[in-house]
Design an enzyme around this catalytic site. Structure first.
Site, PDB file in Angstrom:
ATOM      1  N   ASP A  94     -54.928  52.456  10.552  1.00 26.12           N
ATOM      2  CA  ASP A  94     -53.855  52.441  11.555  1.00 26.12           C
ATOM      3  C   ASP A  94     -53.767  51.015  12.109  1.00 26.12           C
ATOM      4  O   ASP A  94     -54.437  50.106  11.588  1.00 26.12           O
ATOM      5  CB  ASP A  94     -54.104  53.480  12.662  1.00 26.12           C
ATOM      6  CG  ASP A  94     -55.206  53.047  13.624  1.00 26.12           C
ATOM      7  OD1 ASP A  94     -55.989  52.126  13.282  1.00 26.12           O
ATOM      8  OD2 ASP A  94     -55.285  53.615  14.726  1.00 26.12           O
ATOM      9  N   TYR A 144     -52.272  58.227   6.846  1.00 23.80           N
ATOM     10  CA  TYR A 144     -53.214  58.002   7.946  1.00 23.80           C
ATOM     11  C   TYR A 144     -53.612  59.326   8.603  1.00 23.80           C
ATOM     12  O   TYR A 144     -54.796  59.628   8.766  1.00 23.80           O
ATOM     13  CB  TYR A 144     -52.612  57.049   9.005  1.00 23.80           C
ATOM     14  CG  TYR A 144     -53.366  57.204  10.297  1.00 23.80           C
ATOM     15  CD1 TYR A 144     -54.620  56.630  10.440  1.00 23.80           C
ATOM     16  CD2 TYR A 144     -52.890  58.040  11.316  1.00 23.80           C
ATOM     17  CE1 TYR A 144     -55.377  56.852  11.577  1.00 23.80           C
ATOM     18  CE2 TYR A 144     -53.639  58.274  12.455  1.00 23.80           C
ATOM     19  CZ  TYR A 144     -54.872  57.672  12.580  1.00 23.80           C
ATOM     20  OH  TYR A 144     -55.634  57.915  13.688  1.00 23.80           O
ATOM     21  N   CYS A 193     -68.969  42.377  20.838  1.00 24.00           N
ATOM     22  CA  CYS A 193     -68.604  43.153  19.644  1.00 24.00           C
ATOM     23  C   CYS A 193     -69.850  43.537  18.827  1.00 24.00           C
ATOM     24  O   CYS A 193     -70.655  42.678  18.481  1.00 24.00           O
ATOM     25  CB  CYS A 193     -67.650  42.336  18.782  1.00 24.00           C
ATOM     26  SG  CYS A 193     -67.212  43.185  17.265  1.00 24.00           S
ATOM     27  N   CYS A 225     -65.166  39.245  21.695  1.00 21.38           N
ATOM     28  CA  CYS A 225     -66.075  39.028  20.559  1.00 21.38           C
ATOM     29  C   CYS A 225     -67.537  39.003  20.997  1.00 21.38           C
ATOM     30  O   CYS A 225     -68.409  39.475  20.263  1.00 21.38           O
ATOM     31  CB  CYS A 225     -65.719  37.742  19.834  1.00 21.38           C
ATOM     32  SG  CYS A 225     -64.071  37.763  19.140  1.00 21.38           S
ATOM     33  N   GLU A 239     -53.463  63.549  16.789  1.00 21.20           N
ATOM     34  CA  GLU A 239     -53.060  62.421  15.934  1.00 21.20           C
ATOM     35  C   GLU A 239     -51.545  62.238  15.923  1.00 21.20           C
ATOM     36  O   GLU A 239     -51.050  61.120  15.914  1.00 21.20           O
ATOM     37  CB  GLU A 239     -53.578  62.618  14.501  1.00 21.20           C
ATOM     38  CG  GLU A 239     -55.087  62.481  14.368  1.00 21.20           C
ATOM     39  CD  GLU A 239     -55.606  61.103  14.756  1.00 21.20           C
ATOM     40  OE1 GLU A 239     -54.825  60.149  14.786  1.00 21.20           O
ATOM     41  OE2 GLU A 239     -56.812  60.995  15.073  1.00 21.20           O
ATOM     42  N   CYS A 243     -68.404  39.381  11.032  1.00 23.37           N
ATOM     43  CA  CYS A 243     -66.998  39.007  11.207  1.00 23.37           C
ATOM     44  C   CYS A 243     -66.768  37.550  10.802  1.00 23.37           C
ATOM     45  O   CYS A 243     -67.254  36.620  11.449  1.00 23.37           O
ATOM     46  CB  CYS A 243     -66.576  39.222  12.651  1.00 23.37           C
ATOM     47  SG  CYS A 243     -64.856  38.784  12.939  1.00 23.37           S
ATOM     48  N   CYS A 291     -61.791  44.738  19.980  1.00 22.37           N
ATOM     49  CA  CYS A 291     -61.069  43.815  19.092  1.00 22.37           C
ATOM     50  C   CYS A 291     -59.568  43.979  19.353  1.00 22.37           C
ATOM     51  O   CYS A 291     -58.796  44.322  18.477  1.00 22.37           O
ATOM     52  CB  CYS A 291     -61.420  44.125  17.637  1.00 22.37           C
ATOM     53  SG  CYS A 291     -60.908  42.825  16.515  1.00 22.37           S
TER      54      CYS A 291
END
Ligand code: SF4
Length: 413
Positions: free
Chosen positions: A160, A142, A224, A221, A58, A230, A214
Site C-alpha cells: 500500500d 492489496y 526506526c 529515522c 481494509e 535502510c 517512516c
C-alpha cells in the site's frame, strides 16, 4: 523475460532478511497502535467472522485516515457484526452509515460482495489472496493480501502507500513508484520479506512503520527499528550510496529502479528523496448550481427537498439538493436561468429565475474533481406536487437531512 533488478535494490541476503523481520516484529509488539479492528480480529476465533472484520476495516481504510475510520468502523460492526447481517441490509442503510466517509462505491461493493458470499459461496469467505481477489467485487490485490495474511495466516505480502514509501527508502528506489518496473519490484520484495510464521503481523508492522515512523515528511529515522537495513538512511549519513560487494553501481546508467539521471539524489531532501512519483494530473474543474428549496412542514418546522442521484457514477445513490451541472464561464444570470429550468421540471410549474436567492459558493475537492457548488435558496409558499416520473425525492427536516445518505459536500452546502 525482463532482466532481474540490480542487486543493490534486492533483499538477497537471508540473514539480513531474518534480522529485519525480527527487529520489525519486536518493534510492532511494543509500539503498535490500539485499533478496534485489531482487537476484534485478535479476539475472534471464527475464521469467517475474523475475515469479515478485517475486510471491512481494509475497505474503509482505503484513501481514508485511521482517525476518521474508527467511529465508522465501530458503528458498522455494531450494526452488521457478520457477513450475513450485512447481506440482509438495504443499500440505503449502507449509504446512510457510510455518509461522510467518501468514495461511496466502497460501501456498495462491500455489500454486494457480502451478498455474493452468502448466496454463491455458502457463507464462507475465500481463504487465499488469489481467491479473494478473483471472487469478491471491490477486493483488489492489496486488500486480498491483507485479509489472507491477517485473517488466515497466508504468507503473502502487501503493498500500500505506506509500504511503497518504506521499501523504496530501504532500497533507494527512486524511479516513478507507479511505473510497472517499480510496482513489480515492490510486490516481489513484499513477498520476499513477509515473515512466514507471523505474516499478518509482519504486514501490519510494515504499514504501521510507514504510518508512524517512516512518514512522508520528516521521518523519525533515529527511532526506526530497521535503520540498520535502510540504504536511504545510510546514504544520508555517509553522503553516498552504501557499497554493495561485487555489484556494479547502478546509480549511473539506465537502471529501471534508480532516480532518473536528470533528477539525482538531492542532499537537502535526505531520505525523502524516495519514493518519487510522476506528477499528478490537476483535478478537473466543475461547476454545479444547487438550490436549497424550503417549505413549512405540517408542524411549522422548515423542510428541505432532497433528490436521489443516479445509481452509478460519482456519489451514486446519495441524496442531494436539486442540482444541475453548469458549463464553465457562464454569466450569473444564465446560471440562474439554468437552475430555474431544472427546478421547473421538478415542480411542474414555471419558476422565475429572479426568485432564486444567491447564497454563496462552496468548494469541495473530490479525488479528481475540483467542484464548485453555486448555492441558491428558495422559500416556497403553499404545497408543491413533485413529478413522480423523476428521480426519487423527499422533504426532510434539518435533523432528517443529517441522518440521510448525503455527501460531505452537500452538508457543506
Ligand atoms: Fe524510513 Fe528512516 Fe527507517 Fe529508513 S531509517 S526506513 S527512511 S524511517
Amino acid at each position: 523475460a525482463p532482466a532481474p533488478p540490480p542487486a543493490r535494490h534486492l533483499f538477497s541476503d537471508p540473514a539480513e532478511v531474518e534480522a529485519l523481520r525480527r527487529s520489525l516484529l519486536a518493534w510492532y509488539d511494543r509500539c503498535k497502535r490500539d485499533l478496534p479492528w485489531r482487537a476484534l480480529a485478535a479476539a475472534e476465533p471464527d475464521a469467517d467472522r475474523r475475515g469479515y472484520a478485517v475486510w471491512v476495516s481494509e475497505i474503509m481504510l482505503q484513501q481514508t485516515q485511521v482517525a476518521t475510520v474508527i467511529d465508522y468502523y465501530t458503528r458498522w460492526m455494531q450494526k452488521w457484526p457478520t457477513l450475513q447481517a450485512l447481506a440482509e441490509a438495504s443499500l440505503e442503510e449502507v449509504n446512510e452509515l457510510w455518509a461522510g466517509l467518501g468514495y461511496y462505491s466502497r460501501g456498495k461493493r462491500l455489500q454486494e460482495a457480502a451478498r455474493k458470499v452468502v448466496s454463491e459461496l455458502a457463507g464462507q469467505m475465500p481463504r487465499t489472496a488469489e481467491e479473494l481477489q478473483k471472487l469478491l467485487p471491490g477486493v483488489g490485490r492489496y486488500t486480498a493480501g491483507a485479509i489472507a495474511s491477517i485473517s488466515y495466516g497466508q504468507a503473502t505480502g502487501v503493498v500500500d502507500g505506506n509500504v511503497i514509501r518504506v521499501l523504496c527508502r530501504l532500497r533507494c528506489v527512486g524511479a516513478d513508484s507507479s511505473s510497472p518496473a517499480v510496482i513489480d519490484w515492490l510486490w516481489d520484495m513484499a513477498n520476499v520479506l513477509v515473515d512466514r510464521s507471523r505474516p499478518g503481523d509482519f504486514n501490519q508492522a510494515l504499514m504501521e512503520l510507514g504510518a508512524t515512523v517512516c512518514v512522508p515528511k520528516s521521518p523519525l529515522c533515529g527511532e526506526c527499528p530497521v535503520k540498520q537495513h535502510c540504504q536511504a538512511w545510510r546514504r544520508k549519513l555517509f553522503g553516498k550510496a552504501p557499497p554493495v560487494p561485487d555489484v556494479e553501481d547502478c546509480d549511473v546508467g539506465d537502471c529501471p529502479l534508480c532516480p532518473p539521471a536528470t533528477e539525482p539524489w538531492d542532499s537537502s531532501l535526505g531520505v525523502t528523496n524516495f519514493p518519487r512519483k510522476a506528477a499528478k494530473k490537476p483535478p478537473r474543474a466543475m461547476r454545479t448550481a444547487t438550490c436549497v428549496l424550503e417549505r413549512r412542514g405540517c408542524h411549522g418546522a422548515p423542510e428541505y427537498l432532497i433528490v436521489q442521484r443516479p445509481s452509478s457514477g460519482l456519489l451514486a445513490g446519495l441524496w442531494e439538493f436539486p442540482s444541475v451541472p453548469l458549463a464553465q464561464d457562464l454569466q450569473e444570470e444564465k446560471e440562474r436561468e439554468e437552475l430555474a429550468d431544472h427546478l421547473q421540471a421538478w415542480m411542474g410549474r414555471p419558476m422565475a429565475a429572479k426568485g432564486l436567492q444567491f447564497i454563496g459558493e462552496v468548494i469541495h475537492i473530490f479525488s479528481h474533481i475540483h467542484q464548485t457548488y453555486v448555492v441558491y435558496s428558495l422559500h416556497l409558499d403553499g404545497d408543491v406536487t413533485l413529478d413522480p416520473a423523476l428521480s426519487p425525492s423527499r422533504w426532510v427536516t434539518e435533523d432528517e437531512f443529517h441522518a440521510s445518505a448525503v455527501s460531505t459536500a452537500m452538508k457543506k452546502v
